[in-house]
Write a protein that holds these residues in place. Structure first.
Motif, PDB file in Angstrom:
ATOM      1  N   THR A  11       0.914  -1.495   0.042  1.00 47.98           N
ATOM      2  CA  THR A  11       0.057  -0.319   0.326  1.00 47.98           C
ATOM      3  C   THR A  11       1.051   1.525   0.126  1.00 47.98           C
ATOM      4  O   THR A  11       1.837   1.141   0.028  1.00 47.98           O
ATOM      5  N   GLY A  12       0.678   2.488  -0.196  1.00 49.07           N
ATOM      6  CA  GLY A  12       0.821   3.370  -0.363  1.00 49.07           C
ATOM      7  C   GLY A  12       2.358   3.565  -1.644  1.00 49.07           C
ATOM      8  O   GLY A  12       3.041   4.742  -1.491  1.00 49.07           O
ATOM      9  N   VAL A  13       2.450   2.651  -3.028  1.00 46.06           N
ATOM     10  CA  VAL A  13       2.521   2.382  -3.841  1.00 46.06           C
ATOM     11  C   VAL A  13       2.971   3.881  -4.158  1.00 46.06           C
ATOM     12  O   VAL A  13       1.832   4.577  -5.759  1.00 46.06           O
ATOM     13  N   THR A  14       4.096   4.378  -4.517  1.00 48.68           N
ATOM     14  CA  THR A  14       3.330   5.875  -5.664  1.00 48.68           C
ATOM     15  C   THR A  14       4.707   5.678  -7.078  1.00 48.68           C
ATOM     16  O   THR A  14       5.060   5.674  -7.240  1.00 48.68           O
ATOM     17  N   SER A  15       4.738   6.774  -7.662  1.00 53.12           N
ATOM     18  CA  SER A  15       5.047   6.948  -9.235  1.00 53.12           C
ATOM     19  C   SER A  15       6.458   6.943  -8.986  1.00 53.12           C
ATOM     20  O   SER A  15       6.590   6.895  -9.698  1.00 53.12           O
ATOM     21  N   GLU A  16       6.769   7.743  -7.520  1.00 54.44           N
ATOM     22  CA  GLU A  16       8.489   7.359  -7.415  1.00 54.44           C
ATOM     23  C   GLU A  16       9.363   6.233  -7.813  1.00 54.44           C
ATOM     24  O   GLU A  16      10.071   6.003  -8.298  1.00 54.44           O
ATOM     25  N   GLU A  18       7.336   3.197  -9.025  1.00 59.59           N
ATOM     26  CA  GLU A  18       7.283   3.345 -10.232  1.00 59.59           C
ATOM     27  C   GLU A  18       8.497   3.687 -10.873  1.00 59.59           C
ATOM     28  O   GLU A  18       9.468   3.341 -11.640  1.00 59.59           O
ATOM     29  N   ALA A  19       8.773   4.566 -10.964  1.00 61.02           N
ATOM     30  CA  ALA A  19       9.738   5.854 -11.794  1.00 61.02           C
ATOM     31  C   ALA A  19      11.422   4.687 -11.612  1.00 61.02           C
ATOM     32  O   ALA A  19      12.850   4.838 -12.482  1.00 61.02           O
ATOM     33  N   SER A  20      11.440   4.833 -10.145  1.00 57.33           N
ATOM     34  CA  SER A  20      13.129   3.637  -9.598  1.00 57.33           C
ATOM     35  C   SER A  20      13.422   2.591 -10.304  1.00 57.33           C
ATOM     36  O   SER A  20      14.315   2.105 -10.425  1.00 57.33           O
ATOM     37  N   ILE A  21      11.981   1.976 -10.718  1.00 59.50           N
ATOM     38  CA  ILE A  21      12.543   0.393 -11.082  1.00 59.50           C
ATOM     39  C   ILE A  21      12.060   1.091 -12.852  1.00 59.50           C
ATOM     40  O   ILE A  21      13.502  -0.063 -13.253  1.00 59.50           O
ATOM     41  N   LEU A  22      11.974   1.331 -13.239  1.00 58.16           N
ATOM     42  CA  LEU A  22      11.565   1.641 -14.905  1.00 58.16           C
ATOM     43  C   LEU A  22      13.067   2.414 -15.647  1.00 58.16           C
ATOM     44  O   LEU A  22      13.138   2.174 -16.817  1.00 58.16           O
ATOM     45  N   ARG A  23      13.123   3.503 -14.521  1.00 59.46           N
ATOM     46  CA  ARG A  23      15.079   4.081 -14.961  1.00 59.46           C
ATOM     47  C   ARG A  23      15.641   3.144 -15.195  1.00 59.46           C
ATOM     48  O   ARG A  23      16.098   3.065 -16.716  1.00 59.46           O
ATOM     49  N   PRO A  24      16.208   1.950 -14.235  1.00 54.59           N
ATOM     50  CA  PRO A  24      17.608   1.060 -14.918  1.00 54.59           C
ATOM     51  C   PRO A  24      16.667   0.179 -15.701  1.00 54.59           C
ATOM     52  O   PRO A  24      17.641  -0.445 -16.831  1.00 54.59           O
ATOM     53  N   LEU A  25      15.401   0.359 -15.830  1.00 48.76           N
ATOM     54  CA  LEU A  25      15.349  -0.739 -16.888  1.00 48.76           C
ATOM     55  C   LEU A  25      15.626  -0.408 -18.409  1.00 48.76           C
ATOM     56  O   LEU A  25      15.545  -1.181 -19.340  1.00 48.76           O
ATOM     57  N   LEU A  26      14.808   0.939 -18.598  1.00 51.63           N
ATOM     58  CA  LEU A  26      14.271   0.957 -19.589  1.00 51.63           C
ATOM     59  C   LEU A  26      15.916   1.690 -20.000  1.00 51.63           C
ATOM     60  O   LEU A  26      16.683   1.565 -21.620  1.00 51.63           O
ATOM     61  N   GLU A  27      17.089   2.180 -19.334  1.00 51.11           N
ATOM     62  CA  GLU A  27      18.513   2.152 -19.538  1.00 51.11           C
ATOM     63  C   GLU A  27      18.846   0.728 -20.413  1.00 51.11           C
ATOM     64  O   GLU A  27      19.840   0.894 -20.915  1.00 51.11           O
ATOM     65  N   TYR A  28      18.602  -0.150 -19.364  1.00 53.43           N
ATOM     66  CA  TYR A  28      19.491  -1.872 -19.863  1.00 53.43           C
ATOM     67  C   TYR A  28      18.822  -1.494 -21.449  1.00 53.43           C
ATOM     68  O   TYR A  28      19.208  -2.418 -22.877  1.00 53.43           O
TER      69      TYR A  28
END
Length: 144
Positions: A11-16, A18-28
């Motif tokens: 509970t309390g998952v934020t857009s931050e 998501e972004a912190s996981i998405l950023r390194p995934l997109l880089e890869y």
């Protein structure tokens, strides 16, 4: 090197988060993929009086395909052709961005027949069960 600590957030998952996981995934992905790209888009339905967004379509151009992530036409405006119009607009955008085609997913209680009438075909399915709704994955590949 010490292993990272694992943290579960239910509970309390934020857009931050998501972004912190998405950023390194997109880089890869951008380093490894043949057709690396990731751009979001939206086609909005606005109330003609208040100008509030009442529905529309949100998606992503992602690695050569356009993904329709969200689509909603308010109930009062259904069966007037707005859903078809939104899908035609996203197809035009996808072709303009040289996408291979469109893909999306829908639950068994949503709009599978609607998408099939627009030329989409099922390429995957998660079957319904006692604790799960059925889910379909559909695509519309463009012909050259």
């Amino acid at each position: 090197m010490a292993l990272p600590r694992i943290e579960i957030i239910e509970t309390g998952v934020t857009s931050e988060h998501e972004a912190s996981i998405l950023r390194p995934l997109l880089e890869y992905n951008n380093q490894a993929a043949r057709h690396a790209s990731y751009n979001e888009f939206a086609i909005l339905l606005r109330d003609s009086e208040s100008n509030d967004v009442t529905g529309g379509l949100y998606g992503q151009f992602d690695h050569g395909w356009a993904f329709v992530k969200l689509l909603i036409v308010p109930e009062a405006y259904r069966r007037l052709g707005l859903g078809r119009q939104l899908m035609e607009l996203v197809e035009t955008l996808a072709r303009r961005h040289n996408c291979e085609g469109l893909w999306l997913d829908t639950f068994d209680f949503q709009a599978k027949p609607f998408y099939e009438k627009l030329g989409f075909t099922v390429f995957g399915e998660l079957e319904a069960g006692n604790r799960a709704d059925g889910r379909y994955f559909l695509k519309k590949r463009f012909t050259p």
